[in-house]
Write a protein that holds these residues in place. Structure first.
Motif, PDB file in Angstrom:
ATOM      1  N   ASP A 397       0.829  -1.208   0.000  1.00 36.06           N
ATOM      2  CA  ASP A 397       0.000   0.000   0.000  1.00 36.06           C
ATOM      3  C   ASP A 397       0.862   1.255   0.000  1.00 36.06           C
ATOM      4  N   ASP A 398       1.899   1.257   0.842  1.00 35.54           N
ATOM      5  CA  ASP A 398       2.760   2.438   0.953  1.00 35.54           C
ATOM      6  C   ASP A 398       3.510   2.710  -0.344  1.00 35.54           C
ATOM      7  N   PHE A 399       3.984   1.661  -1.003  1.00 34.55           N
ATOM      8  CA  PHE A 399       4.762   1.888  -2.225  1.00 34.55           C
ATOM      9  C   PHE A 399       3.868   2.368  -3.365  1.00 34.55           C
ATOM     10  N   VAL A 400       2.688   1.796  -3.489  1.00 36.34           N
ATOM     11  CA  VAL A 400       1.745   2.253  -4.518  1.00 36.34           C
ATOM     12  C   VAL A 400       1.400   3.717  -4.280  1.00 36.34           C
ATOM     13  N   LEU A 451      -4.731   4.334  -1.203  1.00 34.91           N
ATOM     14  CA  LEU A 451      -5.783   4.757  -0.278  1.00 34.91           C
ATOM     15  C   LEU A 451      -6.188   6.205  -0.494  1.00 34.91           C
ATOM     16  N   SER A 452      -5.292   7.028  -1.058  1.00 30.70           N
ATOM     17  CA  SER A 452      -5.625   8.437  -1.277  1.00 30.70           C
ATOM     18  C   SER A 452      -6.727   8.613  -2.316  1.00 30.70           C
ATOM     19  N   PHE A 512      -9.486  -0.367 -12.127  1.00 33.24           N
ATOM     20  CA  PHE A 512      -8.313   0.205 -11.476  1.00 33.24           C
ATOM     21  C   PHE A 512      -7.524   1.077 -12.448  1.00 33.24           C
ATOM     22  N   ARG A 513      -7.348   0.579 -13.659  1.00 31.51           N
ATOM     23  CA  ARG A 513      -6.573   1.317 -14.653  1.00 31.51           C
ATOM     24  C   ARG A 513      -7.230   2.652 -14.986  1.00 31.51           C
ATOM     25  N   GLU A 514      -8.542   2.636 -15.174  1.00 30.96           N
ATOM     26  CA  GLU A 514      -9.247   3.876 -15.508  1.00 30.96           C
ATOM     27  C   GLU A 514      -9.124   4.892 -14.375  1.00 30.96           C
ATOM     28  N   THR A 515      -9.252   4.414 -13.135  1.00 32.79           N
ATOM     29  CA  THR A 515      -9.149   5.314 -11.987  1.00 32.79           C
ATOM     30  C   THR A 515      -7.775   5.964 -11.915  1.00 32.79           C
ATOM     31  N   LEU A 516      -6.709   5.165 -12.113  1.00 27.35           N
ATOM     32  CA  LEU A 516      -5.351   5.710 -12.047  1.00 27.35           C
ATOM     33  C   LEU A 516      -5.091   6.692 -13.179  1.00 27.35           C
ATOM     34  N   VAL A 517      -5.612   6.410 -14.369  1.00 28.28           N
ATOM     35  CA  VAL A 517      -5.412   7.318 -15.503  1.00 28.28           C
ATOM     36  C   VAL A 517      -6.068   8.662 -15.226  1.00 28.28           C
ATOM     37  N   TRP A 518      -7.312   8.650 -14.733  1.00 29.18           N
ATOM     38  CA  TRP A 518      -7.989   9.902 -14.429  1.00 29.18           C
ATOM     39  C   TRP A 518      -7.249  10.684 -13.354  1.00 29.18           C
TER      40      TRP A 518
END
Length: 531
Positions: A397-400, A451-452, A512-518
């Motif tokens: 979690d911390d590294f992500v 988590l952010s 997950f991918r869509e969320t990170l891209v946005w």
């Protein structure tokens, strides 16, 4: 012993894979004690039990003293003490061993010492303890509760195959005296710990198997002919293109030279039976080589340490003038350098590492590029990315979270090139692309989002009951307010069968991918009520 014409018989506590297994302990059956590093030597008139000095009291309680002479040894300093003890007591004697239970280097040492006393080794056709006990020894089988997490499950197997290719050829002299060169074609592993490590099966460390790694195929010998393989294990092995064969086929594989041309690489910590089956008169179908698994472990351990130290100090990237700049600079120089040098041949990244000067008030202007350059090498290194994706729990979690924070920081920092002049625009673009790729891979493997990206539903104001203002095939859109600003919330919508794990996993990864891209393009992307 009389039928086999033996004067002494050696009974180790370990099984055919070098471990003590309660299901496969012949020594415990015979003596009542089968602790690690223990061994028995039985003669025609006496029985001797060698035990670790630290386990002496336990052994004395379990063994009937009248039947056994217990000999304490310093197992840490001289685990093969029994070899010299036996060699000093024999004279024109025959010593029996089960070659499946003795390491080859130990058997070679024992054979040479016995020869000095006109004695020799003999391998009975069957283990003498198995002959007298009604129930034969069993073997622990493998099972996995969850599939292992790894960016490249077959990476370690590939490293071993590359190592085999790099080994120098053996010089072979045929019957006519002609000299030729013969390259190695594969290697064999018998240790459960080594096999588990190579195939990312640490959760099933104590299962018993043999592993053959060839240049173009991998064979795992485990289980009985009709034994059902654990579903998770089978899926994992299929991913790595590892073929499962029955456990008892291993010896036939060696006898028939099924691997084809070339020699087999083995380490000295291989059981003696393997060497016997790979020897025919003066012809040896094997070559001794140091264990490459130990090298892989060493590299991965040092890389993992470097990755975790960067994680510990990564927050200093975002500080203008921290009080511990000199200390952080020294730690970075010490811990990052090994990773940099190790991957210097793999990567074309230009280093920004510089020495820190305690008398220089602008020390931090060099420390921040050091941290950023360290990250450059992490995201460019296959070994480091592999270790990042193997992190679990809070460390994962911390590294992500740290990777996402770096990407957002690079995207939102004005005049970034002026602050870090050692980084060209191309360096920055490459760093951002590789960091984004590592972030995506980490989330894909762990299925854990930063988590952010999550907000408490009570912090978002919306109509009650919420009414969608739009939507599509995969989601509905809602209007709301977050921290005083208008936001759009998305509720993921997907209809999946509970039995279709593969489809469910693919849909989750797409989300997950869509969320990170946005998030990376500068929008606060709020996922509401994930279903």
């Amino acid at each position: 012993m009389g039928r086999e014409q033996l004067d002494y018989y050696v009974i180790p506590s370990q099984n055919a894979h070098g471990v003590v297994d309660p299901k496969d302990s012949r020594l415990e059956y015979l003596s009542g004690y089968g602790g690690a590093l223990s061994l028995a030597i039985v003669s025609k008139i006496a029985a001797y039990l060698f035990v670790d000095r630290k386990e002496l009291l336990v052994a004395q309680e379990k063994v009937q003293r009248g039947d056994w002479f217990i000999i304490p040894i310093d197992a840490d300093r001289s685990p093969d003490f029994w070899v010299s003890w036996l060699a000093t007591r024999v004279e024109e004697a025959t010593v029996g061993i089960d070659p499946r239970l003795i390491w080859d280097d130990t058997a070679v040492m024992l054979r040479s010492l016995l020869a000095i006393k006109q004695s020799h080794l003999k391998t009975p056709t069957q283990n003498l303890i198995d002959n007298i006990r009604a129930q034969k020894s069993g073997r622990s089988s493998a099972s996995l509760s969850d599939l292992p997490t790894s960016l490249e499950p077959s990476r370690r197997l590939g490293q071993v195959q590359d190592w085999i290719k790099k080994q120098p050829p053996s010089i072979v002299v045929n019957a006519a005296g002609r000299i030729s060169k013969e390259r190695s074609s594969g290697t064999i592993f018998v240790s459960p710990e080594d096999i588990s490590f190579l195939m990312h099966l640490e959760g099933a460390r104590h299962f018993h198997a043999y592993l053959y790694i060839g240049l173009s195929n991998c064979l795992l010998f485990m289980g009985e002919m009709h034994e059902k393989v654990d579903d998770n294990l089978r899926k994992h092995l299929e991913t790595m293109e590892v073929e499962i064969r029955p456990y008892n086929d291993f010896y036939m594989f060696l006898r028939s030279r099924e691997w084809g041309a070339g020699k087999i690489l083995i380490s000295p910590r291989t059981t003696h039976i393997v060497v016997l089956l790979l020897t025919n008169g003066d012809t040896q179908w094997y070559s001794l080589a140091p264990s490459f698994v130990d090298h892989i472990r060493s590299v991965e351990h040092s890389v993992e340490e470097s990755v975790l130290v960067w994680l510990k100090y990564h927050d200093s990237l975002f500080k203008e003038n921290p009080l511990d700049a000199h200390l952080v600079g020294e730690i970075i120089t010490q811990d990052a350098t090994s990773l940099l040098f190790r991957n210097a041949e793999q990567s074309s990244v230009s280093t920004g590492l510089v020495e820190t000067d305690d008398n220089d008030p602008s020390t931090w202007t060099s420390v921040r590029p050091m941290l950023l350059t360290w990250l450059q090498y992490i995201v460019a290194s296959h070994d480091a990315c592999h270790q990042v994706c193997r992190l679990t729990g809070q460390l994962a979690d911390d590294f992500v979270e740290a990777l996402l924070k770096v990407i957002v920081w690079i995207n939102t920092t004005s005049h970034f090139h002026w602050q870090f002049r050692s980084f060209s625009p191309q360096d920055v673009r490459t760093l951002r692309r590789r960091t984004r790729r590592l972030l995506m891979d980490s989330v894909k493997i762990s299925e854990r989002m930063p988590l952010s990206l999550f907000v408490d539903k009570d912090t978002v104001d919306h109509d009650e009951p919420p009414e969608p203002v739009g939507g599509g095939i995969f989601a509905e859109m809602f209007k709301g307010t977050y921290e005083g600003k208008p936001v759009v919330m998305k509720r993921f919508r997907c209809f999946l069968s509970p039995e279709n794990d593969r489809e469910t996993q693919a849909s989750r990864r797409m989300f997950f991918r869509e969320t990170l891209v946005w998030r990376q393009v500068g929008f606060v992307h709020t996922n509401y009520n994930l279903l």
